[in-house]
Design a protein around this motif. Sequence first.
Motif, short mmCIF file in Angstrom:
data_model
loop_
_atom_site.label_atom_id
_atom_site.label_comp_id
_atom_site.label_asym_id
_atom_site.label_seq_id
_atom_site.Cartn_x
_atom_site.Cartn_y
_atom_site.Cartn_z
N GLU A 1 -10.61 -38.28 18.66
CA GLU A 1 -10.08 -36.80 18.44
C GLU A 1 -10.74 -36.12 17.09
O GLU A 1 -11.10 -35.17 16.89
CB GLU A 1 -8.73 -36.83 18.67
CG GLU A 1 -8.37 -35.16 19.13
CD GLU A 1 -9.08 -34.69 20.23
OE1 GLU A 1 -9.66 -35.44 21.17
OE2 GLU A 1 -9.61 -33.56 19.99
N ALA A 2 -10.42 -37.02 16.01
CA ALA A 2 -10.71 -36.72 14.53
C ALA A 2 -12.39 -36.53 14.52
O ALA A 2 -12.83 -35.66 13.68
CB ALA A 2 -10.49 -37.72 13.60
N MET A 3 -13.31 -37.02 15.33
CA MET A 3 -14.47 -36.78 15.20
C MET A 3 -14.92 -35.37 16.25
O MET A 3 -15.62 -34.45 15.83
CB MET A 3 -15.48 -37.85 15.80
CG MET A 3 -15.51 -38.96 14.65
SD MET A 3 -16.30 -40.57 15.51
CE MET A 3 -18.02 -40.15 15.02
N ARG A 4 -14.38 -35.60 17.35
CA ARG A 4 -14.71 -34.64 18.64
C ARG A 4 -14.38 -33.19 18.14
O ARG A 4 -15.00 -32.12 18.48
CB ARG A 4 -13.60 -34.90 19.68
CG ARG A 4 -13.63 -33.78 20.98
CD ARG A 4 -12.83 -33.99 21.97
NE ARG A 4 -13.24 -35.44 22.96
CZ ARG A 4 -14.24 -35.06 23.79
NH1 ARG A 4 -14.66 -33.84 24.18
NH2 ARG A 4 -14.62 -36.30 24.53
N CYS A 5 -13.16 -33.09 17.24
CA CYS A 5 -12.92 -31.64 16.67
C CYS A 5 -14.01 -31.00 16.09
O CYS A 5 -13.90 -29.81 15.82
CB CYS A 5 -11.52 -31.72 16.12
SG CYS A 5 -11.68 -32.65 14.66
N HIS A 6 -14.93 -31.76 15.66
CA HIS A 6 -15.85 -31.28 14.50
C HIS A 6 -17.31 -30.91 15.41
O HIS A 6 -18.13 -30.13 14.93
CB HIS A 6 -16.23 -32.35 13.50
CG HIS A 6 -15.11 -32.57 12.58
ND1 HIS A 6 -14.87 -31.64 11.48
CD2 HIS A 6 -14.44 -33.56 12.30
CE1 HIS A 6 -14.05 -32.06 10.81
NE2 HIS A 6 -13.55 -33.33 11.26
N PHE A 7 -17.33 -31.22 16.75
CA PHE A 7 -18.38 -30.92 17.59
C PHE A 7 -18.34 -29.45 17.93
O PHE A 7 -17.77 -29.17 18.94
CB PHE A 7 -18.66 -31.84 18.44
CG PHE A 7 -18.80 -33.43 18.17
CD1 PHE A 7 -19.64 -33.70 17.10
CD2 PHE A 7 -18.38 -34.32 19.10
CE1 PHE A 7 -19.73 -35.06 16.80
CE2 PHE A 7 -18.41 -35.84 18.69
CZ PHE A 7 -19.10 -36.17 17.58
N ALA A 8 -18.85 -28.80 17.16
CA ALA A 8 -18.74 -27.23 17.68
C ALA A 8 -20.02 -26.74 18.36
O ALA A 8 -21.09 -27.05 17.93
CB ALA A 8 -18.46 -26.34 16.54
N ILE A 9 -19.74 -26.35 19.66
CA ILE A 9 -20.74 -26.14 20.55
C ILE A 9 -21.32 -24.58 20.28
O ILE A 9 -20.68 -23.68 20.14
CB ILE A 9 -20.44 -26.08 21.90
CG1 ILE A 9 -20.20 -27.51 22.32
CG2 ILE A 9 -21.53 -25.64 22.82
CD1 ILE A 9 -19.70 -27.83 23.66
N GLU A 10 -22.80 -24.55 19.89
CA GLU A 10 -23.33 -23.21 19.52
C GLU A 10 -23.63 -22.55 21.07
O GLU A 10 -24.31 -23.37 21.89
CB GLU A 10 -24.69 -23.40 18.93
CG GLU A 10 -24.39 -24.19 17.45
CD GLU A 10 -23.77 -23.30 16.52
OE1 GLU A 10 -24.06 -22.00 16.29
OE2 GLU A 10 -22.96 -23.98 15.57
N SER A 11 -23.66 -21.58 21.23
CA SER A 11 -24.16 -20.66 22.35
C SER A 11 -25.19 -19.81 22.13
O SER A 11 -25.51 -19.65 21.22
CB SER A 11 -23.13 -20.24 23.34
OG SER A 11 -22.22 -19.35 22.47
#
Lengths: 134, 134, 134, 134
Positions: free
Chosen positions: B124-134
Amino acid sequence: MPFTTQRKVRFQHCDPAGIVFYPRYYEMLNSVVEDYFAEVVGHDFNRLHVTSRTGVPTARIETDFHAPSRLGETLDFELTIRDVGRTSLAIRTAVHCGGEPRLTCDATLVFVDLDSGRPLPWPEAMRCHFAIES
Amino acid sequence: MPFTTQRKVRFQHCDPAGIVFYPRYYEMLNSVVEDYFAEVVGHDFNRLHVTSRTGVPTARIETDFHAPSRLGETLDFELTIRDVGRTSLAIRTAVHCGGEPRLTCDATLVFVDLDSGRPLPWPEAMRCHFAIES
Amino acid sequence: MPFTTQRKVRFQHCDPAGIVFYPRYYEMLNSVVEDYFAEVVGHDFNRLHVTSRTGVPTARIETDFHAPSRLGETLDFELTIRDVGRTSLAIRTAVHCGGEPRLTCDATLVFVDLDSGRPLPWPEAMRCHFAIES
Amino acid sequence: MPFTTQRKVRFQHCDPAGIVFYPRYYEMLNSVVEDYFAEVVGHDFNRLHVTSRTGVPTARIETDFHAPSRLGETLDFELTIRDVGRTSLAIRTAVHCGGEPRLTCDATLVFVDLDSGRPLPWPEAMRCHFAIES
């Protein structure tokens, strides 16, 4: 008949995870294309680049990595021609180790004049060696 | 917002045709992913690989080369997250020089346990940084 | 008798001046040491590094470059053992092309425990293969 | 005053033992010479090689590796000119990490005409920048 050759996984190819660092596969793949041109097409890369001032840059490449390769393994490369365009060549290289698929790479090369950077039609002497596998 | 950084085209990247030898682009692209993980995700590759015995091998990669790059040029890398799976990450890296497109690379990374080779769900600590650009 | 092998100068080894970029020689030289350990000493680098968690890092290296090498040439490597220490090995590798000297490299390797980084005495099973040429 | 710059130890530099694979140091060392020529001597490698058809191949190199470098470390490079010949340049590059010595490399470069391969006297415009440290 596909063009086949082998490469050994060497220390220089492996990363801290102990497996082939994927950019190193492209050095191997390029060297297989080099061998194909020298042995099948009859134009080695020295003649192609230095003497004729032509090149075969990669315009598009697409790779699926199926399983990692490890130090000391011997990889089997199998190159097939998928399509021959006026100035381009579509090749597929399948890489196995002991029958296990490691990667499949589809690449499109373009024949170019190095000085102008412009695509050139394949000379007939080269084109006649590009046998398409179906 | 995409992650951006630059790389200089150095002597070591260039081939006898005087342009970047395409396997060297993958070293640059990998180093950009490295910077993204260290600076955005907060996990440098040393912590990832050595401390945690995890890795982010590339499962699939697809690249279009639009124009050659030459010795001494400065390349602009722009990395965007395209999709976040349970154990995978789809990224696009667009590379320009002075606004001119040089290459576009779509890659799928997988988070794995280095010892078993098995995919792992992103912490979760890594996943929360993966911001998807659209 | 020296250990001999060959390497082909490939596109990936050459720089914009059309000659071998000297760091690439060290990849070749390292691969020759790899072959020497596998074929003569009977310990391949996978067994050495992965199984035994030992390594043979280079402590010192000294190279004279006599003449440039070009794309497509085949280089002859000749490795001789110059001295065997308790934990070290002094080797000389002479590289020729068609009889013409290209480079001479003297290197000192050290046998180490990868986990502690400490030098280890050569195991007798390896030492007995290090035949000094005079 | 020596010329100083830094390089980060990246994934691509490291071997299965988790430390810098020594041929990769030479890519870093060459890139430091590149920066020195661009920033101090005022001749970038593109101008040197492509425009002027000259080069600075390495004739001799001698390196002591004091301690291994690891993924993620930042290395400090310090380049000093040791001697200026008519056609040659003797440089020393000392590499540290957090004050700890990692390697010391003495190299002799030669200024050459790329087409003839012949040594050339350093142009006065370049020579005046080679300040010898004592």
